[in-house]
Scaffold this active site. Sequence first.
Site, PDB file in Angstrom:
ATOM      1  N   ALA A  66       0.867  -1.173   0.000  1.00 37.37           N
ATOM      2  CA  ALA A  66       0.000   0.000   0.000  1.00 37.37           C
ATOM      3  C   ALA A  66       0.906   1.227   0.000  1.00 37.37           C
ATOM      4  O   ALA A  66       2.051   1.160   0.467  1.00 37.37           O
ATOM      5  CB  ALA A  66      -0.866  -0.014   1.244  1.00 37.37           C
ATOM      6  N   GLY A 112       0.420  -4.958   0.934  1.00 44.08           N
ATOM      7  CA  GLY A 112      -0.778  -4.999   0.088  1.00 44.08           C
ATOM      8  C   GLY A 112      -0.534  -5.685  -1.256  1.00 44.08           C
ATOM      9  O   GLY A 112      -1.471  -6.194  -1.879  1.00 44.08           O
ATOM     10  N   GLU A 115      -0.863  -9.258  -0.497  1.00 44.83           N
ATOM     11  CA  GLU A 115      -2.282  -9.462  -0.191  1.00 44.83           C
ATOM     12  C   GLU A 115      -3.126  -9.484  -1.459  1.00 44.83           C
ATOM     13  O   GLU A 115      -4.083 -10.253  -1.578  1.00 44.83           O
ATOM     14  CB  GLU A 115      -2.763  -8.383   0.793  1.00 44.83           C
ATOM     15  CG  GLU A 115      -2.147  -8.581   2.185  1.00 44.83           C
ATOM     16  CD  GLU A 115      -2.420  -7.429   3.126  1.00 44.83           C
ATOM     17  OE1 GLU A 115      -2.032  -6.288   2.781  1.00 44.83           O
ATOM     18  OE2 GLU A 115      -3.003  -7.638   4.197  1.00 44.83           O
ATOM     19  N   GLU A 135       4.444  -5.217   7.432  1.00 47.51           N
ATOM     20  CA  GLU A 135       3.698  -4.163   8.126  1.00 47.51           C
ATOM     21  C   GLU A 135       4.168  -3.901   9.552  1.00 47.51           C
ATOM     22  O   GLU A 135       4.170  -2.759  10.004  1.00 47.51           O
ATOM     23  CB  GLU A 135       2.190  -4.486   8.131  1.00 47.51           C
ATOM     24  CG  GLU A 135       1.498  -4.238   6.799  1.00 47.51           C
ATOM     25  CD  GLU A 135       1.600  -5.411   5.833  1.00 47.51           C
ATOM     26  OE1 GLU A 135       2.375  -6.351   6.103  1.00 47.51           O
ATOM     27  OE2 GLU A 135       0.914  -5.376   4.805  1.00 47.51           O
TER      28      GLU A 135
HETATM   29  N1  COA Z   1       4.620   3.098  -0.655  1.00 46.97           N
HETATM   30  C1  COA Z   1       5.021   4.257  -1.219  1.00 46.97           C
HETATM   31  N2  COA Z   1       6.131   4.373  -1.966  1.00 46.97           N
HETATM   32  C2  COA Z   1       6.855   3.254  -2.143  1.00 46.97           C
HETATM   33  C3  COA Z   1       6.502   2.014  -1.588  1.00 46.97           C
HETATM   34  C4  COA Z   1       5.314   1.962  -0.816  1.00 46.97           C
HETATM   35  N3  COA Z   1       4.883   0.821  -0.266  1.00 46.97           N
HETATM   36  N4  COA Z   1       7.432   1.094  -1.919  1.00 46.97           N
HETATM   37  C5  COA Z   1       8.337   1.746  -2.684  1.00 46.97           C
HETATM   38  N5  COA Z   1       7.999   3.039  -2.811  1.00 46.97           N
HETATM   39  C6  COA Z   1       8.709   4.098  -3.558  1.00 46.97           C
HETATM   40  C7  COA Z   1       9.919   4.606  -2.801  1.00 46.97           C
HETATM   41  O1  COA Z   1       9.543   5.569  -1.828  1.00 46.97           O
HETATM   42  C8  COA Z   1      10.739   5.165  -3.923  1.00 46.97           C
HETATM   43  O2  COA Z   1      10.181   6.404  -4.316  1.00 46.97           O
HETATM   44  P1  COA Z   1      11.148   7.692  -4.559  1.00 46.97           P
HETATM   45  O3  COA Z   1      12.065   7.269  -5.671  1.00 46.97           O
HETATM   46  O4  COA Z   1      10.204   8.783  -4.944  1.00 46.97           O
HETATM   47  O5  COA Z   1      11.878   7.919  -3.269  1.00 46.97           O
HETATM   48  C9  COA Z   1      10.463   4.191  -5.083  1.00 46.97           C
HETATM   49  O6  COA Z   1       9.233   3.546  -4.751  1.00 46.97           O
HETATM   50  C10 COA Z   1      11.536   3.148  -5.242  1.00 46.97           C
HETATM   51  O7  COA Z   1      11.691   2.462  -4.021  1.00 46.97           O
HETATM   52  P2  COA Z   1      13.100   2.287  -3.268  1.00 46.97           P
HETATM   53  O8  COA Z   1      12.825   2.069  -1.821  1.00 46.97           O
HETATM   54  O9  COA Z   1      14.024   3.411  -3.626  1.00 46.97           O
HETATM   55  O10 COA Z   1      13.629   0.943  -3.962  1.00 46.97           O
HETATM   56  P3  COA Z   1      14.652  -0.108  -3.337  1.00 46.97           P
HETATM   57  O11 COA Z   1      15.027  -1.009  -4.456  1.00 46.97           O
HETATM   58  O12 COA Z   1      15.733   0.592  -2.604  1.00 46.97           O
HETATM   59  O13 COA Z   1      13.809  -0.940  -2.259  1.00 46.97           O
HETATM   60  C11 COA Z   1      11.863  -2.115  -1.441  1.00 46.97           C
HETATM   61  C12 COA Z   1      12.725  -1.746  -2.656  1.00 46.97           C
HETATM   62  C13 COA Z   1      10.629  -2.849  -1.950  1.00 46.97           C
HETATM   63  C14 COA Z   1      12.644  -3.041  -0.496  1.00 46.97           C
HETATM   64  C15 COA Z   1      11.466  -0.818  -0.676  1.00 46.97           C
HETATM   65  O14 COA Z   1      10.919   0.099  -1.623  1.00 46.97           O
HETATM   66  C16 COA Z   1      10.452  -0.999   0.407  1.00 46.97           C
HETATM   67  O15 COA Z   1      10.787  -1.499   1.482  1.00 46.97           O
HETATM   68  N6  COA Z   1       9.180  -0.593   0.171  1.00 46.97           N
HETATM   69  C17 COA Z   1       8.147  -0.619   1.171  1.00 46.97           C
HETATM   70  C18 COA Z   1       7.654  -2.031   1.405  1.00 46.97           C
HETATM   71  C19 COA Z   1       6.583  -2.046   2.475  1.00 46.97           C
HETATM   72  O16 COA Z   1       6.835  -1.800   3.638  1.00 46.97           O
HETATM   73  N7  COA Z   1       5.357  -2.366   2.056  1.00 46.97           N
HETATM   74  C20 COA Z   1       4.244  -2.503   2.939  1.00 46.97           C
HETATM   75  C21 COA Z   1       3.449  -1.250   2.984  1.00 46.97           C
HETATM   76  S1  COA Z   1       2.088  -1.432   4.122  1.00 46.97           S
END
Ligand code: COA
Length: 260
Positions: A66, A112, A115, A135
């Site tokens: 999400a 999400g 999910e 989460e």
């Molecule tokens: N919500 C909002 N933005 C998200 C996102 C999310 N769940 N997951 C990734 N993004 C965005 C990042 O903020 C980044 O945006 P920016 O370039 O404007 O800063 C872009 O997507 C790329 O992500 P980034 O984190 O730079 O890539 P990465 O390869 O370093 O890491 C992940 C990849 C998936 C490990 C990392 O993005 C992450 O942990 N995301 C969140 C996962 C999460 O907690 N999901 C559950 C949400 S309830």
Amino acid sequence: MNYSNIISDFKDGITTITINRPSKLNALNKETILELHSAFKAADSEVSTQVIIITGSGEKAFVAGADISEFAHFGSEQGHSLSKTGQDLLFDFVENLSTPVIAAINGFALGGGLELALSAHFRVASENARMGLPEVSLGLIPGYGGTQRLTQLAGKGRSLELIMTASMIDAQKALDYGLVNYVVTQEELLSSCHALAAKIKSNSSVAISAAIKAVNAHYTDGVNGYDVEIAEFGKCFETEDFEEGTSAFLEKRKAKFTGK
Ligand code: COA
């Protein structure tokens, strides 16, 4: 219909819905959830769509969860509503569609995103896929059905370990856990889903819808799945597809189903 965050493409009886926010790793913001609801609804109501495939654009992510930026300032009531609305519009909605839904997991499927994949009727993953419910690392719990659907597929111990550690598993482990049915290369992902869809399409869509209802009944509180199976089995005898399927077998020819 034109969407801003997704692409819906119909070909040969298959509607492929692609979540298309690669710069945000296809994170599910409110608008994307609304668009997905409308695309799934439209595909399910078109008789010509026999299978729906849901995937993410790019090679990195199916959906990275999400959209955290949208709910970071929420209070309890808004959080409750976020979960309820999302489940009604997308996650429960997809699980209960009468058209089969296959999730093609092409990279990160987190929060999400996992999910959503778990709401599909089954899943195929590419070798680079990574799955998890992170989460609790944000001070939350999964709110789009993850605590229920992950437990149904992987069992309580594996589900609680994944949720409590907030860690990711790779595609092979997801296969061992029963989360995905196949692991294929990224290049083969969509073609493998199309091959599965082709097998599904050759069968009676009205019978398949009845099977989805009966299987889902197993997981519905207060509903006896055996009773639902008996009722759905009985209804099949009134369909043109039953007439056609049994006649074709007896006449030693291939059935031509109309889905009626
Ligand atoms: N919500 C909002 N933005 C998200 C996102 C999310 N769940 N997951 C990734 N993004 C965005 C990042 O903020 C980044 O945006 P920016 O370039 O404007 O800063 C872009 O997507 C790329 O992500 P980034 O984190 O730079 O890539 P990465 O390869 O370093 O890491 C992940 C990849 C998936 C490990 C990392 O993005 C992450 O942990 N995301 C969140 C996962 C999460 O907690 N999901 C559950 C949400 S309830």
